[in-house]
Motif scaffolding. Structure first.
Motif, PDB file in Angstrom:
ATOM      1  N   ARG A 223       0.544   5.853  -0.105  1.00 26.52           N
ATOM      2  CA  ARG A 223      -0.284   6.969  -0.347  1.00 26.52           C
ATOM      3  C   ARG A 223       0.463   7.979  -1.188  1.00 26.52           C
ATOM      4  O   ARG A 223       1.698   8.163  -0.844  1.00 26.52           O
ATOM      5  CB  ARG A 223      -0.170   7.748   1.356  1.00 26.52           C
ATOM      6  CG  ARG A 223      -1.074   9.082   1.439  1.00 26.52           C
ATOM      7  CD  ARG A 223      -1.292   9.670   2.758  1.00 26.52           C
ATOM      8  NE  ARG A 223      -2.082   8.516   3.634  1.00 26.52           N
ATOM      9  CZ  ARG A 223      -3.197   8.243   3.804  1.00 26.52           C
ATOM     10  NH1 ARG A 223      -4.090   9.302   3.002  1.00 26.52           N
ATOM     11  NH2 ARG A 223      -3.697   7.631   4.524  1.00 26.52           N
TER      12      ARG A 223
ATOM     13  N   LYS B 278       0.831  -1.110  -0.015  1.00 26.22           N
ATOM     14  CA  LYS B 278      -0.037   0.128   0.062  1.00 26.22           C
ATOM     15  C   LYS B 278       0.911   1.358  -0.089  1.00 26.22           C
ATOM     16  O   LYS B 278       2.031   1.177   0.431  1.00 26.22           O
ATOM     17  CB  LYS B 278      -0.896   0.033   1.071  1.00 26.22           C
ATOM     18  CG  LYS B 278      -0.526   0.406   2.542  1.00 26.22           C
ATOM     19  CD  LYS B 278      -1.704   0.650   3.575  1.00 26.22           C
ATOM     20  CE  LYS B 278      -2.351  -0.434   3.870  1.00 26.22           C
ATOM     21  NZ  LYS B 278      -3.344  -0.143   4.989  1.00 26.22           N
TER      22      LYS B 278
ATOM     23  N   ILE C   8      -6.879  -3.288  -7.278  1.00 23.61           N
ATOM     24  CA  ILE C   8      -6.238  -2.089  -6.881  1.00 23.61           C
ATOM     25  C   ILE C   8      -7.421  -1.358  -6.313  1.00 23.61           C
ATOM     26  O   ILE C   8      -8.322  -0.914  -6.790  1.00 23.61           O
ATOM     27  CB  ILE C   8      -5.644  -1.184  -7.963  1.00 23.61           C
ATOM     28  CG1 ILE C   8      -4.740  -1.993  -8.693  1.00 23.61           C
ATOM     29  CG2 ILE C   8      -5.092   0.086  -7.726  1.00 23.61           C
ATOM     30  CD1 ILE C   8      -4.415  -1.837 -10.060  1.00 23.61           C
ATOM     31  N   ARG C   9      -7.178  -1.131  -4.778  1.00 22.49           N
ATOM     32  CA  ARG C   9      -7.980  -0.056  -4.191  1.00 22.49           C
ATOM     33  C   ARG C   9      -7.598   1.210  -3.915  1.00 22.49           C
ATOM     34  O   ARG C   9      -6.604   1.401  -3.349  1.00 22.49           O
ATOM     35  CB  ARG C   9      -8.668  -0.670  -2.684  1.00 22.49           C
ATOM     36  CG  ARG C   9      -9.091  -2.183  -3.063  1.00 22.49           C
ATOM     37  CD  ARG C   9      -9.418  -2.667  -1.374  1.00 22.49           C
ATOM     38  NE  ARG C   9      -9.937  -1.884  -0.506  1.00 22.49           N
ATOM     39  CZ  ARG C   9     -10.771  -1.665   0.355  1.00 22.49           C
ATOM     40  NH1 ARG C   9     -11.557  -2.656   0.316  1.00 22.49           N
ATOM     41  NH2 ARG C   9     -11.170  -0.876   1.323  1.00 22.49           N
ATOM     42  N   ILE C  10      -8.446   2.168  -4.369  1.00 27.89           N
ATOM     43  CA  ILE C  10      -8.194   3.683  -4.446  1.00 27.89           C
ATOM     44  C   ILE C  10      -8.841   4.213  -3.254  1.00 27.89           C
ATOM     45  O   ILE C  10     -10.119   4.373  -3.558  1.00 27.89           O
ATOM     46  CB  ILE C  10      -8.096   4.598  -5.559  1.00 27.89           C
ATOM     47  CG1 ILE C  10      -7.082   3.663  -6.476  1.00 27.89           C
ATOM     48  CG2 ILE C  10      -7.452   5.806  -5.648  1.00 27.89           C
ATOM     49  CD1 ILE C  10      -6.841   4.157  -7.899  1.00 27.89           C
TER      50      ILE C  10
ATOM     51  N   GLN D 271      -4.362  10.171  -1.804  1.00 28.60           N
ATOM     52  CA  GLN D 271      -4.996   9.026  -2.055  1.00 28.60           C
ATOM     53  C   GLN D 271      -4.220   7.787  -1.397  1.00 28.60           C
ATOM     54  O   GLN D 271      -3.039   7.918  -1.354  1.00 28.60           O
ATOM     55  CB  GLN D 271      -5.431   8.858  -3.415  1.00 28.60           C
ATOM     56  CG  GLN D 271      -6.362  10.022  -3.898  1.00 28.60           C
ATOM     57  CD  GLN D 271      -5.428  10.932  -4.785  1.00 28.60           C
ATOM     58  OE1 GLN D 271      -4.434  10.964  -4.555  1.00 28.60           O
ATOM     59  NE2 GLN D 271      -6.167  11.499  -5.679  1.00 28.60           N
ATOM     60  N   GLU D 272      -4.955   6.803  -0.918  1.00 31.30           N
ATOM     61  CA  GLU D 272      -4.195   5.782  -0.564  1.00 31.30           C
ATOM     62  C   GLU D 272      -4.669   4.465  -1.452  1.00 31.30           C
ATOM     63  O   GLU D 272      -5.906   4.479  -1.605  1.00 31.30           O
ATOM     64  CB  GLU D 272      -4.841   5.287   1.111  1.00 31.30           C
ATOM     65  CG  GLU D 272      -3.991   3.913   1.730  1.00 31.30           C
ATOM     66  CD  GLU D 272      -4.444   3.677   3.069  1.00 31.30           C
ATOM     67  OE1 GLU D 272      -5.210   2.691   3.261  1.00 31.30           O
ATOM     68  OE2 GLU D 272      -4.268   4.495   3.804  1.00 31.30           O
ATOM     69  N   ILE D 273      -3.711   3.907  -1.905  1.00 29.34           N
ATOM     70  CA  ILE D 273      -3.799   2.894  -2.677  1.00 29.34           C
ATOM     71  C   ILE D 273      -3.196   1.569  -2.200  1.00 29.34           C
ATOM     72  O   ILE D 273      -2.035   1.487  -1.651  1.00 29.34           O
ATOM     73  CB  ILE D 273      -2.985   3.102  -4.001  1.00 29.34           C
ATOM     74  CG1 ILE D 273      -3.259   4.579  -4.724  1.00 29.34           C
ATOM     75  CG2 ILE D 273      -3.159   2.048  -5.120  1.00 29.34           C
ATOM     76  CD1 ILE D 273      -2.386   5.155  -6.053  1.00 29.34           C
ATOM     77  N   GLU D 274      -4.150   0.378  -2.239  1.00 25.35           N
ATOM     78  CA  GLU D 274      -3.821  -0.813  -1.804  1.00 25.35           C
ATOM     79  C   GLU D 274      -3.684  -1.748  -2.920  1.00 25.35           C
ATOM     80  O   GLU D 274      -4.573  -1.666  -4.018  1.00 25.35           O
ATOM     81  CB  GLU D 274      -4.896  -1.362  -0.763  1.00 25.35           C
ATOM     82  CG  GLU D 274      -4.649  -0.762   0.483  1.00 25.35           C
ATOM     83  CD  GLU D 274      -5.839  -0.974   1.423  1.00 25.35           C
ATOM     84  OE1 GLU D 274      -6.055  -2.252   1.731  1.00 25.35           O
ATOM     85  OE2 GLU D 274      -6.858  -0.470   1.805  1.00 25.35           O
TER      86      GLU D 274
END
Length: 73
Positions: free
Chosen positions: A11, A9, A36-38, A17-20
């Protein structure tokens, strides 16, 4: 129910934005996906990307980053 394995993850420094990144597999088999979770505040955008599309996306991002690495402050 899919099995989800966290990969990494980050930032983003300018938008926050936090990206996982997660590896997604289904019990029944088939194509694995890169999830990909934004997260932007309370809103989430989720992409489930197949390996061929992930390769194309990654190649494009690497080329762009290489071409513009000197542009960042």
């Amino acid at each position: 129910m899919p099995e989800i394995t966290p990969l990494d993850k980050m930032r983003l420094p300018f938008g926050g934005q936090e990206i996982e990144f997660q590896h997604l597999t289904h019990e029944s088999g088939g194509v694995p996906f890169l999830r990909i979770r934004i997260r932007e505040g309370k809103r989430f955008t989720i992409f489930d990307v197949d390996p061929v599309s992930a390769q194309k996306w990654g190649d494009l991002m690497q080329t762009w980053a290489r071409d513009h690495a000197g542009d960042a402050p």
